[in-house]
Scaffold this motif. Structure first.
Motif, short mmCIF file in Angstrom:
data_model
loop_
_atom_site.label_atom_id
_atom_site.label_comp_id
_atom_site.label_asym_id
_atom_site.label_seq_id
_atom_site.Cartn_x
_atom_site.Cartn_y
_atom_site.Cartn_z
N MET A 80 -27.17 -92.65 8.24
CA MET A 80 -28.23 -93.03 7.13
C MET A 80 -28.57 -92.01 6.13
N VAL A 81 -28.76 -92.43 5.10
CA VAL A 81 -29.24 -91.64 3.96
C VAL A 81 -30.75 -92.18 3.41
N VAL A 82 -31.59 -91.33 3.49
CA VAL A 82 -32.99 -91.36 2.73
C VAL A 82 -33.13 -91.03 1.52
N LEU A 83 -33.59 -91.93 0.55
CA LEU A 83 -33.72 -91.51 -0.80
C LEU A 83 -35.27 -91.31 -0.95
N ILE A 84 -35.41 -90.00 -1.77
CA ILE A 84 -36.93 -89.62 -1.98
C ILE A 84 -37.03 -88.98 -3.38
N ASN A 85 -38.10 -89.03 -3.89
CA ASN A 85 -38.36 -88.52 -5.22
C ASN A 85 -39.72 -88.09 -5.41
N GLY A 86 -40.07 -87.80 -6.56
CA GLY A 86 -41.52 -87.18 -6.89
C GLY A 86 -42.54 -88.15 -6.48
N GLY A 87 -42.25 -89.48 -6.56
CA GLY A 87 -43.44 -90.50 -6.24
C GLY A 87 -43.09 -90.85 -4.86
N SER A 88 -42.60 -90.12 -3.82
CA SER A 88 -42.74 -90.39 -2.52
C SER A 88 -43.73 -89.59 -1.85
N ALA A 89 -44.57 -90.10 -1.27
CA ALA A 89 -45.77 -89.31 -0.92
C ALA A 89 -46.29 -89.87 0.49
N SER A 90 -47.04 -88.94 1.15
CA SER A 90 -47.81 -89.12 2.25
C SER A 90 -46.91 -89.92 3.36
N ALA A 91 -47.03 -91.12 3.76
CA ALA A 91 -46.47 -91.82 4.75
C ALA A 91 -45.12 -91.82 4.49
N SER A 92 -44.51 -91.83 3.44
CA SER A 92 -43.13 -91.82 3.07
C SER A 92 -42.56 -90.41 3.47
N GLU A 93 -43.45 -89.52 3.34
CA GLU A 93 -42.78 -88.11 3.46
C GLU A 93 -42.77 -87.93 5.14
N ILE A 94 -43.73 -88.49 5.80
CA ILE A 94 -43.72 -88.49 7.34
C ILE A 94 -42.26 -88.81 7.68
N VAL A 95 -42.08 -90.21 7.34
CA VAL A 95 -40.78 -90.71 7.93
C VAL A 95 -39.60 -89.78 7.34
N ALA A 96 -39.47 -89.57 6.02
CA ALA A 96 -38.39 -88.58 5.70
C ALA A 96 -38.14 -87.12 6.41
N GLY A 97 -39.52 -86.51 6.63
CA GLY A 97 -39.42 -85.31 7.28
C GLY A 97 -39.04 -85.38 8.68
N ALA A 98 -39.35 -86.52 9.53
CA ALA A 98 -39.03 -86.72 10.74
C ALA A 98 -37.62 -86.73 10.88
#
Length: 443
Positions: free
Chosen positions: A290-308
């Motif tokens: 898997m690859v998870v894509l994030i950027n400066g607009g990724s916040a809150s709940a999306s950061e929970i998923v990416a961080g986990a």
């Protein structure tokens, strides 16, 4: 992004900067007497000022309006995410997690007292009109937004489908502010979109964590498997410009890909703000790359998923630094049907990282490629840029190196997706992963 709890537990919410909530059956603990004499003295000061204004102000004033204004000022002094919602605003906010409302489709925040765009929601009037991340909204119609609350701004921008509203916008590179006249529409925020990128390789985009995101993700993964012979070789999970949403949905999304162990936990002053959420083995996806894509607009709940997923080494996180909103908001209904949105805790990734005002650092930094290298790039607003933001609570200062700037990418049509540099890099990585695995087997 709240989670309903029984008894004394109250609804926890990891707020998106759109401020979306849906609350019912919340039990609110009544506070006992003030903790000390200073509190009583401060309350006496407040009542003195209230009495003076009521008696001596040049015009007769509404007491409730004064109280609401005082509450607004009190909460605004705490942090960017605590706020007071009058009854009409509170009622309107409850519908947002349904994914449908009348308005323009803009994620906003307050920076230096100025209403600022985090990102436009895909396929909305704001997105189609060219509103961009980092835009400063100086006026809504004829009303200046300087020191305007987010709640007031949202209320002014929303309205019936087909009605017009003019925004006066200042942007880096503009010589002077520019007026954008937008026609309001029913904003249908489609939480999950998906497609097959190549034989065996799937792409899932989560735009916002709503009530049905978990179910929609399950359907998307099932459909992708059906399109690819019953199984996937790899998956790109796109969380770029996802401002967050419901906490329980973030946990469930992460649970699809993590077999066991901690997903996220929260820490606050009260017992009810200390919670842990762990993965369940049932229903876990196969261990494909898997690859998870994030950027400066990724916040809150999306950061929970990416961080986990990053902490569990379940996925490679690619893109640019995320927003850095690691706080939890509690939504408390008040006696007159108004609502209080109060920051009550910080959340932490499984390894104990607080990303508050720092964000998730990608494993592989990939900037969004520009069509013209001479074109200026727009910077995303992040949590650490907001006035009154609090720190992570960890020892040591966050890395202060200048974050790379980028233009906001959003979900694209199938043809546009083919030219998305970050998605193409993610697909290349997944294919390389497969090649290396085959090479290892042949040796």
């Amino acid at each position: 992004m709240f989670k309903k709890m029984k008894g004394k537990k109250i609804a926890l919410l990891v707020a998106s900067l759109l401020v979306v909530v849906a609350v019912s059956g919340i039990v609110v603990q009544k506070r006992c007497a003030a903790e000390g004499g200073n509190d009583y003295e401060s309350i006496e000061l407040f009542t003195d000022v209230l009495a003076i204004v009521k008696k001596s102000y040049v015009e007769e004033v509404d007491t409730k309006k004064l109280i609401y204004g005082a509450i607004n000022g009190m909460l605004a002094s705490l942090d960017p995410h605590s706020s007071f919602m009058p009854p009409d605003t509170y009622k309107e906010m409850k519908i947002d997690t349904k994914g449908s409302f009348g308005g323009l489709g803009i994620e906003i925040t307050i920076k230096d007292g100025i209403l600022t765009v985090i990102s436009p929601i895909e396929d909305t009037p704001a997105f189609r009109a060219g509103i961009k991340s980092g835009d400063q909204i100086l006026k809504i119609e004829d009303r200046f937004t300087k020191d305007m609350s987010i709640m007031d701004a949202v209320k002014r921008m929303r309205g019936p489908k087909g009605t017009k509203v003019t925004l006066t916008v200042m942007r880096e590179g503009f010589d002077k502010p520019k007026d954008y006249t937008l026609v309001r529409d029913v904003i249908q925020v489609k939480s999950v979109r998906f497609k097959t990128l190549d034989n065996g390789y799937g792409y899932v985009r989560i735009a916002q964590f709503q009530e049905k995101t978990d179910d929609d993700l399950a359907k998307a993964l099932s459909a992708l498997k059906g399109e690819n012979g019953g199984q996937l070789k790899g998956l790109v999970l796109d969380l770029r410009n996802d401002p967050g949403g419901l906490l329980d949905q973030a946990v469930r999304v992460a649970d699809h890909f993590i077999e066991d162990g901690l997903i996220v936990y929260t820490e606050g002053r009260e017992k009810d703000s200390k919670m842990k959420f762990s993965a369940k083995k049932a229903g876990t996806e196969p261990n494909y790359p898997m690859v998870v894509l994030i950027n400066g607009g990724s916040a809150s709940a999306s950061e929970i998923v990416a961080g986990a997923l990053q902490d569990h080494k379940r996925a490679v996180v690619m893109g640019t630094q995320s927003f850095g909103k690691g706080s939890v908001q509690t939504i408390i209904p008040l006696s007159d049907e108004s609502g209080l949105r109060l920051t009550t805790a910080r959340y932490y990734t499984p390894s104990g990282r607080s990303i508050q005002a720092k964000g998730i650092t990608p494993d592989i930094t990939v900037e969004r490629a520009e069509i013209q290298s001479t074109e200026k790039k727009e910077g995303h607003i992040r949590e650490k840029d907001l006035e009154n933001h609090f720190e992570s609570g960890e020892k040591g200062a966050p890395d202060e190196k200048k974050l790379e700037k980028e233009k906001q990418p959003a979900y694209k049509s199938d043809d546009q997706l083919k030219g998305d540099y970050q998605v193409l890099r993610a697909l290349d990585l997944l294919k390389g992963w497969e090649i290396l695995k085959k090479m290892g087997k042949s040796e």
